[in-house]
Write a protein that holds these residues in place. Structure first.
Motif, short mmCIF file in Angstrom:
data_model
loop_
_atom_site.label_atom_id
_atom_site.label_comp_id
_atom_site.label_asym_id
_atom_site.label_seq_id
_atom_site.Cartn_x
_atom_site.Cartn_y
_atom_site.Cartn_z
N GLY A 43 5.09 3.29 5.57
CA GLY A 43 5.08 4.73 5.79
C GLY A 43 6.26 5.46 5.19
O GLY A 43 6.37 6.69 5.32
N GLU A 45 5.48 3.23 -1.81
CA GLU A 45 5.47 3.40 -0.36
C GLU A 45 5.45 2.04 0.33
O GLU A 45 4.86 1.09 -0.17
CB GLU A 45 4.26 4.22 0.07
CG GLU A 45 4.32 5.68 -0.36
CD GLU A 45 3.20 6.51 0.22
OE1 GLU A 45 2.41 5.98 1.04
OE2 GLU A 45 3.09 7.70 -0.16
N ARG A 46 6.11 2.00 1.48
CA ARG A 46 6.13 0.77 2.27
C ARG A 46 6.41 1.14 3.72
O ARG A 46 7.40 1.82 4.01
CB ARG A 46 7.19 -0.20 1.73
CG ARG A 46 7.04 -1.64 2.26
CD ARG A 46 8.04 -2.54 1.58
NE ARG A 46 7.91 -3.93 2.00
CZ ARG A 46 7.15 -4.83 1.40
NH1 ARG A 46 6.46 -4.49 0.32
NH2 ARG A 46 7.08 -6.08 1.86
N SER A 77 8.09 5.95 10.77
CA SER A 77 7.92 4.91 9.76
C SER A 77 8.81 3.72 10.10
O SER A 77 9.83 3.83 10.77
CB SER A 77 8.26 5.45 8.37
OG SER A 77 9.60 5.90 8.29
N GLU A 112 8.78 4.02 -8.04
CA GLU A 112 8.66 4.62 -6.72
C GLU A 112 7.45 4.02 -6.03
O GLU A 112 6.41 3.79 -6.66
CB GLU A 112 8.52 6.13 -6.82
CG GLU A 112 9.77 6.85 -7.29
CD GLU A 112 9.67 8.35 -7.09
OE1 GLU A 112 9.24 8.79 -6.00
OE2 GLU A 112 10.01 9.09 -8.03
N ARG A 129 8.93 6.20 1.74
CA ARG A 129 8.89 6.32 0.28
C ARG A 129 10.21 5.83 -0.29
O ARG A 129 11.29 6.27 0.14
CB ARG A 129 8.66 7.78 -0.12
CG ARG A 129 8.43 8.00 -1.61
CD ARG A 129 7.06 7.56 -2.01
NE ARG A 129 6.83 7.72 -3.45
CZ ARG A 129 5.77 7.25 -4.09
NH1 ARG A 129 4.85 6.59 -3.41
NH2 ARG A 129 5.61 7.41 -5.37
#
Length: 297
Positions: free
Chosen positions: A152, A149-150, A186, A147, A154
């Protein structure tokens, strides 16, 4: 190279008796995305106490099935002797290869209490040199999947590799499969290292290179391009793709590189049923199961 949407299409909805399934792949103008040849959204559906899903034993060849849940639970039984319950975030990866039989049912606890079901089931076609391999089954708990983040958002990597990250599930051709939760505002560039890429919007409001995607729609990018995915509202997306495998025949639950392979599997399933599913045959029933789905016309 800048992104370009080559195809955009909505899944076709079927009511299976209080349980709605939205079939996205195969689509008339886009049969596969990378090795993904089948893509179904299950639910969301609410089952009253005493009700549930009962998919009787049925066969597969030439593919791997991938079950992934957002909510609910599903009991998997197969002819390899596997019997376990999959829950949200876990991955069931069943490689049919030469032939396997499985059933999918609501577990007793959830059936008695009433439950909510929501998830995605896909089929991944196997490369020709693997389509007759011995069948196998692997369960990967959600905690074992990467897992990160990228932009903003998930993401959980279900299969393959993306953005330099690799999932623990053994695969047989270049592939990626991601579950993304994108808060409003995001944005992420789909500079994922694979030839074919697609975005499926489960729920929410997103654009791909400025073009809106509706819930239940899949947008496929032109080969080797990079699109920008932006969320206008809190959204749930699935990203999938990989390398082109070449054309495949698909008939009922069978996938093969040749029509002969399909025809033989149909004959073998009929013969197995007529003979009572002998233990030494190509297709046998999962332990504890006595029903089966007959071969359709």
């Amino acid at each position: 190279m800048a992104g370009q949407i080559e195809h955009k299409f909505a899944g076709r909805t079927r009511d299976l008796g209080g349980f709605e399934v939205r079939r996205v792949l195969p689509f008339a103008k886009r049969r596969m995305v990378g090795p993904f040849i089948f893509f179904d959204q299950m639910g969301p559906a609410q089952f009253a106490p005493g009700k549930g899903i009962d998919v009787r034993p049925h066969p597969h060849i030439g593919l791997a099935t991938v079950t992934y849940l957002f909510e609910g639970a599903m009991e998997h039984r197969d002819s390899l002797g596997e019997d376990l319950v999959i829950r949200p975030g876990d991955v069931n990866w069943m490689t049919a290869g030469h032939g396997v039989v499985h059933s999918e049912r609501t577990p007793d606890t959830e059936r008695a209490a009433g439950h909510h079901m929501y998830g995605i089931q896909t089929w991944v076609a196997l490369p020709e040199d693997k389509q007759d391999m011995a069948p196998a089954f692997f369960h990967h708990p959600g905690a074992s999947l990467p897992e990160f983040e990228r932009g903003g958002a998930r993401f959980r990597l279900i299969l393959g590799n993306a953005w330099g990250i690799e999932a623990p599930v053994e695969v047989f051709s270049p592939i990626f499969y991601l579950h993304g939760e994108m808060p409003a505002g995001s944005a992420v560039d789909l500079d994922i290292e694979h030839t074919e890429k697609a975005v499926y919007l489960v729920e929410g409001d997103v654009t791909l290179d400025g073009e809106a995607i509706a819930p239940g729609e899949m947008a496929v990018l032109a080969d080797d391009t990079t699109g920008r995915l932006e969320a206008q509202a809190d959204s749930r997306v699935m990203l999938c793709g990989g390398a082109t495998l070449g054309p495949r025949h698909i008939n009922w639950n069978f996938v093969a590189a040749s029509q002969d392979g399909i025809d033989q599997a149909r004959r073998d399933w009929t013969r197995a049923a007529e003979a009572g599913f002998p233990a030494d045959g190509r297709f046998t029933l999962p332990p504890g199961e006595s029903e089966h789905i007959p071969l359709p016309d």
